[in-house]
Scaffold this motif. Structure first.
Motif, PDB file in Angstrom:
ATOM      1  N   TRP A  64      -9.632   0.534   4.190  1.00  0.00           N
ATOM      2  CA  TRP A  64      -8.874   1.122   3.081  1.00  0.00           C
ATOM      3  C   TRP A  64      -8.163   0.039   2.273  1.00  0.00           C
ATOM      4  O   TRP A  64      -7.836  -1.046   2.782  1.00  0.00           O
ATOM      5  CB  TRP A  64      -7.826   2.097   3.616  1.00  0.00           C
ATOM      6  N   SER A  65      -7.908   0.388   1.004  1.00  0.00           N
ATOM      7  CA  SER A  65      -7.110  -0.445   0.109  1.00  0.00           C
ATOM      8  C   SER A  65      -5.782   0.267  -0.132  1.00  0.00           C
ATOM      9  O   SER A  65      -5.771   1.419  -0.584  1.00  0.00           O
ATOM     10  CB  SER A  65      -7.847  -0.669  -1.214  1.00  0.00           C
ATOM     11  N   CYS A  66      -4.656  -0.409   0.171  1.00  0.00           N
ATOM     12  CA  CYS A  66      -3.340   0.226   0.131  1.00  0.00           C
ATOM     13  C   CYS A  66      -2.386  -0.562  -0.753  1.00  0.00           C
ATOM     14  O   CYS A  66      -2.448  -1.796  -0.824  1.00  0.00           O
ATOM     15  CB  CYS A  66      -2.745   0.341   1.532  1.00  0.00           C
ATOM     16  N   VAL A 112      -1.129   4.889  -1.627  1.00  0.00           N
ATOM     17  CA  VAL A 112       0.057   4.259  -2.218  1.00  0.00           C
ATOM     18  C   VAL A 112       1.281   4.803  -1.498  1.00  0.00           C
ATOM     19  O   VAL A 112       1.419   6.026  -1.338  1.00  0.00           O
ATOM     20  CB  VAL A 112       0.162   4.541  -3.731  1.00  0.00           C
ATOM     21  N   HIS A 113       2.165   3.904  -1.071  1.00  0.00           N
ATOM     22  CA  HIS A 113       3.386   4.312  -0.387  1.00  0.00           C
ATOM     23  C   HIS A 113       4.593   3.635  -1.026  1.00  0.00           C
ATOM     24  O   HIS A 113       4.532   2.467  -1.416  1.00  0.00           O
ATOM     25  CB  HIS A 113       3.337   3.938   1.095  1.00  0.00           C
ATOM     26  N   ALA A 114       5.698   4.378  -1.128  1.00  0.00           N
ATOM     27  CA  ALA A 114       6.971   3.820  -1.584  1.00  0.00           C
ATOM     28  C   ALA A 114       8.090   4.500  -0.813  1.00  0.00           C
ATOM     29  O   ALA A 114       8.122   5.732  -0.724  1.00  0.00           O
ATOM     30  CB  ALA A 114       7.150   4.031  -3.092  1.00  0.00           C
ATOM     31  N   ARG A 115       9.014   3.701  -0.283  1.00  0.00           N
ATOM     32  CA  ARG A 115      10.137   4.242   0.499  1.00  0.00           C
ATOM     33  C   ARG A 115      11.460   3.761  -0.089  1.00  0.00           C
ATOM     34  O   ARG A 115      11.688   2.565  -0.228  1.00  0.00           O
ATOM     35  CB  ARG A 115      10.020   3.817   1.964  1.00  0.00           C
ATOM     36  N   LEU A 116      12.310   4.728  -0.430  1.00  0.00           N
ATOM     37  CA  LEU A 116      13.637   4.425  -0.987  1.00  0.00           C
ATOM     38  C   LEU A 116      13.522   3.503  -2.192  1.00  0.00           C
ATOM     39  O   LEU A 116      14.288   2.549  -2.349  1.00  0.00           O
ATOM     40  CB  LEU A 116      14.534   3.798   0.080  1.00  0.00           C
ATOM     41  N   ARG A 165      -0.220   7.611  -9.706  1.00  0.00           N
ATOM     42  CA  ARG A 165      -1.400   8.494  -9.649  1.00  0.00           C
ATOM     43  C   ARG A 165      -2.611   7.799 -10.255  1.00  0.00           C
ATOM     44  O   ARG A 165      -3.724   7.843  -9.700  1.00  0.00           O
ATOM     45  CB  ARG A 165      -1.110   9.795 -10.390  1.00  0.00           C
ATOM     46  N   THR A 166      -2.427   7.130 -11.380  1.00  0.00           N
ATOM     47  CA  THR A 166      -3.528   6.431 -12.034  1.00  0.00           C
ATOM     48  C   THR A 166      -4.050   5.284 -11.176  1.00  0.00           C
ATOM     49  O   THR A 166      -5.245   4.978 -11.195  1.00  0.00           O
ATOM     50  CB  THR A 166      -3.068   5.904 -13.403  1.00  0.00           C
ATOM     51  N   ALA A 167      -3.161   4.642 -10.408  1.00  0.00           N
ATOM     52  CA  ALA A 167      -3.582   3.526  -9.563  1.00  0.00           C
ATOM     53  C   ALA A 167      -4.422   3.972  -8.377  1.00  0.00           C
ATOM     54  O   ALA A 167      -5.156   3.169  -7.789  1.00  0.00           O
ATOM     55  CB  ALA A 167      -2.352   2.761  -9.081  1.00  0.00           C
ATOM     56  N   LEU A 168      -4.331   5.254  -8.018  1.00  0.00           N
ATOM     57  CA  LEU A 168      -5.104   5.772  -6.894  1.00  0.00           C
ATOM     58  C   LEU A 168      -6.540   6.092  -7.289  1.00  0.00           C
ATOM     59  O   LEU A 168      -6.819   6.478  -8.435  1.00  0.00           O
ATOM     60  CB  LEU A 168      -4.459   7.051  -6.364  1.00  0.00           C
ATOM     61  N   ARG A 169      -7.422   5.986  -6.341  1.00  0.00           N
ATOM     62  CA  ARG A 169      -8.766   6.504  -6.529  1.00  0.00           C
ATOM     63  C   ARG A 169      -8.720   8.028  -6.487  1.00  0.00           C
ATOM     64  O   ARG A 169      -7.815   8.604  -5.875  1.00  0.00           O
ATOM     65  CB  ARG A 169      -9.682   5.988  -5.420  1.00  0.00           C
ATOM     66  N   PRO A 170      -9.652   8.716  -7.131  1.00  0.00           N
ATOM     67  CA  PRO A 170      -9.692  10.175  -7.013  1.00  0.00           C
ATOM     68  C   PRO A 170      -9.725  10.598  -5.544  1.00  0.00           C
ATOM     69  O   PRO A 170     -10.512  10.074  -4.752  1.00  0.00           O
ATOM     70  CB  PRO A 170     -10.991  10.543  -7.742  1.00  0.00           C
ATOM     71  N   GLY A 171      -8.834  11.512  -5.192  1.00  0.00           N
ATOM     72  CA  GLY A 171      -8.711  11.945  -3.812  1.00  0.00           C
ATOM     73  C   GLY A 171      -7.807  11.070  -2.964  1.00  0.00           C
ATOM     74  O   GLY A 171      -7.565  11.381  -1.798  1.00  0.00           O
ATOM     75  N   TRP A 180      -4.379   9.060  -1.526  1.00  0.00           N
ATOM     76  CA  TRP A 180      -3.128   9.597  -0.995  1.00  0.00           C
ATOM     77  C   TRP A 180      -1.904   8.880  -1.561  1.00  0.00           C
ATOM     78  O   TRP A 180      -1.907   7.661  -1.722  1.00  0.00           O
ATOM     79  CB  TRP A 180      -3.090   9.434   0.523  1.00  0.00           C
ATOM     80  N   LEU A 181      -0.856   9.656  -1.797  1.00  0.00           N
ATOM     81  CA  LEU A 181       0.471   9.149  -2.120  1.00  0.00           C
ATOM     82  C   LEU A 181       1.434   9.590  -1.033  1.00  0.00           C
ATOM     83  O   LEU A 181       1.401  10.745  -0.595  1.00  0.00           O
ATOM     84  CB  LEU A 181       0.958   9.708  -3.460  1.00  0.00           C
TER      85      LEU A 181
END
Length: 268
Positions: free
Chosen positions: A49-51, A111-115, A131-137, A139-140
């Motif tokens: 995966w690419s995160c 994509v993850h972001a905390r605080l 959302r745009t940075a994610l591939r279709p389908g 996860w955020l």
């Protein structure tokens, strides 16, 4: 990938170059990593995966993700001051301001972001960029706090000075443009930003002597001392609340942590 003035422009009150920054990130990791990792695991994150880890802070989440996606995957860990993020194979560290600096489109599985977003102006616009940075389908996951009910137990002898401290902390965050109650509204904003399968959970606990939560509060009282004094606390009150919070008999409810999973809609 970065604007030179992004750290100054952000208004973020917790400086990663401060004397108490390492302690802050250590306590946050001890307090929140079990919840964060458990939720991230629900996405199925795995090898290849690419995160993207936004506002990686001390880097504990980025390191965990790099372990999950190894050996073929990659993690991009960003921060306006990324100096505390350690390095390892498969983990790229970059200075980046998510409000202003570009992100590649359709590149990330997770994509993850905390605080982070609660501190940012235009956080709904930032959600759209993620959302745009994610591939279709893809996860955020957004993990945020809500301090609405954050206070000492009613009738506690420490209620007065502890309440002064938590109220001053909320004023400090608000004066810098943050919304420390945003966690409770985050799921709705994520849905409005075009994500689907929005799945929020809320977590609270009781903080006791020696807990990471109490350690974080004591550390923050030093880290933000000048700002807390500007917000109306006195030096005497700061000394008193530190004594209260380090007393072996002190307990207090945690702030609420909201962890929201969602997905970019799959095209077609």
């Amino acid at each position: 990938m970065t604007r030179q003035n992004c750290a100054d422009a952000s208004g973020y009150v917790f400086d990663n170059d401060g004397d108490h920054s390492a302690d802050q990130h250590r306590y946050l990791a001890e307090l929140l990593d079990p919840l964060t990792f458990g939720r991230l695991a629900q996405t199925g994150v795995t090898a290849g995966w690419s995160c993207l880890e936004v506002g990686a802070g001390g880097g504990s989440v980025a390191l965990w993700l790099a372990g999950q996606v190894a050996p073929a995957g990659r993690v991009l860990a960003t921060d306006i001051k990324p100096g505390l993020i350690p390095s390892r194979p498969g983990l790229t560290v970059a200075r980046h301001d998510v409000v202003h600096d570009p992100l590649p489109a359709g590149e990330f599985d997770l994509v993850h972001a905390r605080l982070v977003l609660s501190h940012l102006p235009g956080r709904r616009r930032v959600l759209e960029r993620l959302r745009t940075a994610l591939r279709p389908g893809g996860w955020l996951q957004i993990d945020e706090i809500d301090v609405t009910r954050w206070m000492a137990p009613p009738g506690s002898p420490s209620t007065s000075v502890y309440g002064v401290y938590t109220a001053a902390m909320a004023r400090v965050l608000g004066a810098a443009g943050a919304d420390p109650t945003w966690g409770g509204a985050a799921a709705g904003d994520i849905a409005e930003a075009g994500f689907t399968d929005v799945d929020p959970v809320c977590w609270t606990e009781t903080w006791e002597h020696g807990s990471a939560g109490i350690g974080l509060l004591v550390s923050n009282s030093h880290h933000l001392e000048d700002r807390l004094l500007e917000a109306g606390m006195t030096v005497g009150q700061l000394h008193e609340v530190r004594e209260v919070m380090t007393d072996p008999g002190f307990t207090a409810p945690s702030f609420a942590i909201h962890s929201i999973l969602a997905r970019r809609p799959a095209e077609g």
